[in-house]
Motif scaffolding. Structure first.
Motif, PDB file in Angstrom:
ATOM      1  N   GLY A 188       0.395  -8.635   7.817  1.00 20.19           N
ATOM      2  CA  GLY A 188       1.840  -8.710   7.970  1.00 20.19           C
ATOM      3  C   GLY A 188       2.525  -7.594   7.212  1.00 20.19           C
ATOM      4  O   GLY A 188       2.163  -7.255   6.080  1.00 20.19           O
ATOM      5  N   ALA A 189       3.543  -6.999   7.834  1.00 22.00           N
ATOM      6  CA  ALA A 189       4.221  -5.837   7.251  1.00 22.00           C
ATOM      7  C   ALA A 189       5.094  -6.225   6.064  1.00 22.00           C
ATOM      8  O   ALA A 189       5.718  -7.288   6.052  1.00 22.00           O
ATOM      9  N   ILE A 190       5.128  -5.352   5.069  1.00 27.10           N
ATOM     10  CA  ILE A 190       6.042  -5.456   3.932  1.00 27.10           C
ATOM     11  C   ILE A 190       7.089  -4.371   4.116  1.00 27.10           C
ATOM     12  O   ILE A 190       6.771  -3.176   4.084  1.00 27.10           O
ATOM     13  N   ARG A 191       8.341  -4.771   4.312  1.00 25.72           N
ATOM     14  CA  ARG A 191       9.398  -3.823   4.680  1.00 25.72           C
ATOM     15  C   ARG A 191      10.340  -3.448   3.542  1.00 25.72           C
ATOM     16  O   ARG A 191      11.205  -2.600   3.727  1.00 25.72           O
ATOM     17  N   LEU A 192      10.175  -4.076   2.391  1.00 27.38           N
ATOM     18  CA  LEU A 192      11.201  -3.946   1.361  1.00 27.38           C
ATOM     19  C   LEU A 192      10.786  -3.095   0.168  1.00 27.38           C
ATOM     20  O   LEU A 192      11.367  -3.214  -0.907  1.00 27.38           O
ATOM     21  N   VAL A 193       9.797  -2.249   0.359  1.00 28.11           N
ATOM     22  CA  VAL A 193       9.450  -1.268  -0.675  1.00 28.11           C
ATOM     23  C   VAL A 193       9.846   0.102  -0.134  1.00 28.11           C
ATOM     24  O   VAL A 193       9.153   0.666   0.717  1.00 28.11           O
ATOM     25  N   PHE A 199       4.091   1.518   6.669  1.00 30.00           N
ATOM     26  CA  PHE A 199       2.633   1.347   6.609  1.00 30.00           C
ATOM     27  C   PHE A 199       2.147   0.295   5.626  1.00 30.00           C
ATOM     28  O   PHE A 199       0.966  -0.043   5.613  1.00 30.00           O
ATOM     29  N   LEU A 200       3.031  -0.276   4.809  1.00 37.00           N
ATOM     30  CA  LEU A 200       2.583  -1.218   3.783  1.00 37.00           C
ATOM     31  C   LEU A 200       2.387  -2.608   4.379  1.00 37.00           C
ATOM     32  O   LEU A 200       3.235  -3.108   5.127  1.00 37.00           O
ATOM     33  N   GLN A 419      -5.463  -1.894  -4.780  1.00 37.60           N
ATOM     34  CA  GLN A 419      -5.182  -2.216  -3.382  1.00 37.60           C
ATOM     35  C   GLN A 419      -4.254  -1.187  -2.736  1.00 37.60           C
ATOM     36  O   GLN A 419      -4.506  -0.711  -1.631  1.00 37.60           O
ATOM     37  N   ILE A 420      -3.176  -0.840  -3.427  1.00 36.22           N
ATOM     38  CA  ILE A 420      -2.224   0.104  -2.836  1.00 36.22           C
ATOM     39  C   ILE A 420      -2.770   1.524  -2.878  1.00 36.22           C
ATOM     40  O   ILE A 420      -2.512   2.328  -1.979  1.00 36.22           O
ATOM     41  N   VAL A 425      -4.828   6.388   0.096  1.00 35.63           N
ATOM     42  CA  VAL A 425      -5.981   7.259   0.345  1.00 35.63           C
ATOM     43  C   VAL A 425      -6.248   7.379   1.841  1.00 35.63           C
ATOM     44  O   VAL A 425      -6.462   8.482   2.366  1.00 35.63           O
ATOM     45  N   SER A 426      -6.223   6.255   2.551  1.00 31.89           N
ATOM     46  CA  SER A 426      -6.590   6.273   3.963  1.00 31.89           C
ATOM     47  C   SER A 426      -5.423   6.602   4.884  1.00 31.89           C
ATOM     48  O   SER A 426      -5.552   7.408   5.807  1.00 31.89           O
ATOM     49  N   GLU A 427      -4.251   5.999   4.630  1.00 29.13           N
ATOM     50  CA  GLU A 427      -3.148   6.068   5.588  1.00 29.13           C
ATOM     51  C   GLU A 427      -2.196   7.221   5.333  1.00 29.13           C
ATOM     52  O   GLU A 427      -1.639   7.799   6.262  1.00 29.13           O
TER      53      GLU A 427
END
Length: 497
Positions: A188-193, A199-200, A419-420, A425-427
């Protein structure tokens, strides 16, 4: 003695000796990665002509004395001294990842007062401390510094992207995006950062946020320490502008003075290489390992004649795997066909577990193309021409060292900022593959290693080479990290006088 009188004494002493060399006390959180980064920072300040005292907990100070030649280090760095302070925990306490809250609690309950007493008693010394640089996850040091009247700079040893996401936790809680339990839709997307909206995902936030309630102690801890960091006048980050520039712009909305001086390990090496001959013959980078380094692996690496053919495997200083997981990784590494160098700490396997027995085939295959070691010189390994990939826990020091060396990564993060980091690194940076939250069965491990070392080899190495050039450019004379270090040193001089 009351606080105001104490402050006046400190200020008067600074006015009485305006030409004295500033004395900086550097105080890291008692973890291997924190100590590594902040000791290198201390050495950079010494090269800049400052006097530095490096303060460790007694437990870690004793371990460093056991495994490193500290006395030789002191002779090479005349401006550097070491002190120790109790962490308040009993000697038998494991100080392990699963007991990390004990460490924080004891630091606040016990070490804070000892730290205050140390600074107060030191005011009568001929060279009292004139500036503090404290780890950003020990913000009780800000209270002490303000009480005693000594300027303080906070140093965050994790990534800027992790720090920024932690600063956004209050809004995430307010909007109901965190916390979330493990059975939630982790994609599920995190939109508030801000800066990470596209992409988070839930799985990319710290595992500490996978809790039932926002009152969970771990959530409250990382949120509070992040917010308290903003109380400091300035912040040091082990990163560089070309790597995390967009995220740094958001952090600067909360903290105006930021010194990005990373990769610290590379900047220190560059400074030593370019220093005067009289300095370079005496000053070399000092080790702060909490385990005995086994350099026999370098001889094994030298015997590998194919460039970029070896996979380096290390899960850092805290992470643990079960015996079952270890055997799955082991089979996956062997089955991938790539030569591998694997760091297996003495305390890295948790629990009893069955995990199977070491078959004759596994032992033979490991002898043919693998090498196991308990602790290793990671920077040297990543810089070795035979190393072409890094299976890592995505700790920030390891991530930066891998980026600087141009070695693509497979990320299997465990906790905290990892985790972040793995998502970036990948995205974002395109220098590795993210194995986060995947089963570490042998088939998955084999597939990921083959993808890194064969399938996406050229693509990942191209991206890694580009990012390496950015990192090298920033530490050269005139580069962003080079200039920010010079600015930091001058600001310390100005503040101290």
């Amino acid at each position: 003695m009351n606080t105001e009188k104490l402050k006046l004494q400190v200020q008067q002493r600074a006015m009485d000796a305006p030409n004295k060399v500033p004395h900086v006390l550097v105080f890291p959180f008692p973890g291997q990665s924190h100590i590594n980064a902040m000791l290198k920072l201390a050495q950079l300040l010494c090269l800049g002509g400052l006097r530095v005292t490096f303060l460790n907990t007694q437990h870690n100070h004793d371990r460093i004395l056991r495994f490193n030649d500290v006395h030789s280090s002191l002779s090479r760095w005349p401006g550097l001294s070491f002190r120790a302070i109790s962490d308040g925990l009993p000697a038998e306490h494991p100080r392990s990842l699963d007991r990390f809250l004990d460490i924080f609690d004891s630091l606040k309950a016990n070490t804070k007062q000892l730290f205050r007493e140390m600074l107060i008693s030191g005011r009568s010394e001929s060279e009292p401390v004139t500036c503090l640089i404290a780890d950003g996850v020990m913000t009780f040091t800000i209270d002490v510094a303000q009480e005693v009247g000594i300027p303080i700079i906070v140093c965050r040893t994790a990534s800027a992207c992790s720090f920024w996401s932690n600063l956004c936790i209050p809004r995430l809680i307010e909007e109901g995006e965190v916390p979330f339990q493990g059975d939630a839709d982790m994609d599920g997307a995190i939109r508030l950062v801000p800066g990470m909206e596209t992409f988070l995902r839930r799985r990319d936030l710290s595992n500490f946020l996978r809790a039932k309630e926002h009152t969970d102690r771990a959530i409250q801890l990382i949120m509070t320490e992040a917010l308290n960091t903003c109380r400091a006048s300035s912040l040091i980050l082990n990163t560089f502008e070309d790597l995390e520039g967009p995220i740094l712009s958001h952090i600067r909305s909360r903290i105006s003075t930021i010194y990005t001086i990373g990769p610290i390990h590379a900047l220190l090496k560059s400074k030593l290489a370019n220093s005067l001959p009289s300095t370079s013959t005496t000053c070399t980078s000092s080790s702060s390992d909490l385990w005995k380094v086994d350099k026999t692996c370098m001889t094994w690496l030298d015997s590998q004649t194919i460039r970029k053919s070896v996979l380096f495997v290390s899960f850092g200083s805290y992470a643990t795997v079960t015996r079952d997981e270890m055997f799955e990784f082991w089979h996956g590494l062997v089955n991938s066909g790539s030569p591998f160098l694997w760091v297996v700490r003495p305390d890295s396997v948790a629990g009893k577990g069955e995990g199977g027995h070491i078959s004759a085939e596994l032992e033979e295959a490991t002898r043919e193309r693998g090498f196991l070691v308990e602790w290793a010189p990671q920077e040297e390994i990543l810089a070795h021409p035979a190393v072409g990939g890094f299976l890592t826990h995505s700790g920030w020091n390891s991530t930066l060292e891998s980026i600087y060396a141009g070695v693509p990564m497979i990320c299997w993060p465990f906790f905290g900022d990892q985790q972040i980091n793995s998502r970036f690194v990948s995205e974002v940076w395109g220098v590795g593959l993210d194995m986060k939250d995947r089963s570490c069965d042998r088939e998955t491990v084999e597939k990921m290693v083959r993808e890194l070392m064969e399938g996406k080899r050229e693509e990942l190495h191209k991206s890694s080479d580009e990012m390496t050039e950015f990192a090298r450019r920033c530490i050269r004379e005139g580069g962003s990290s080079y200039c920010n270090l010079e600015r930091l040193i001058e600001d310390i001089r100005s503040t101290s006088s």
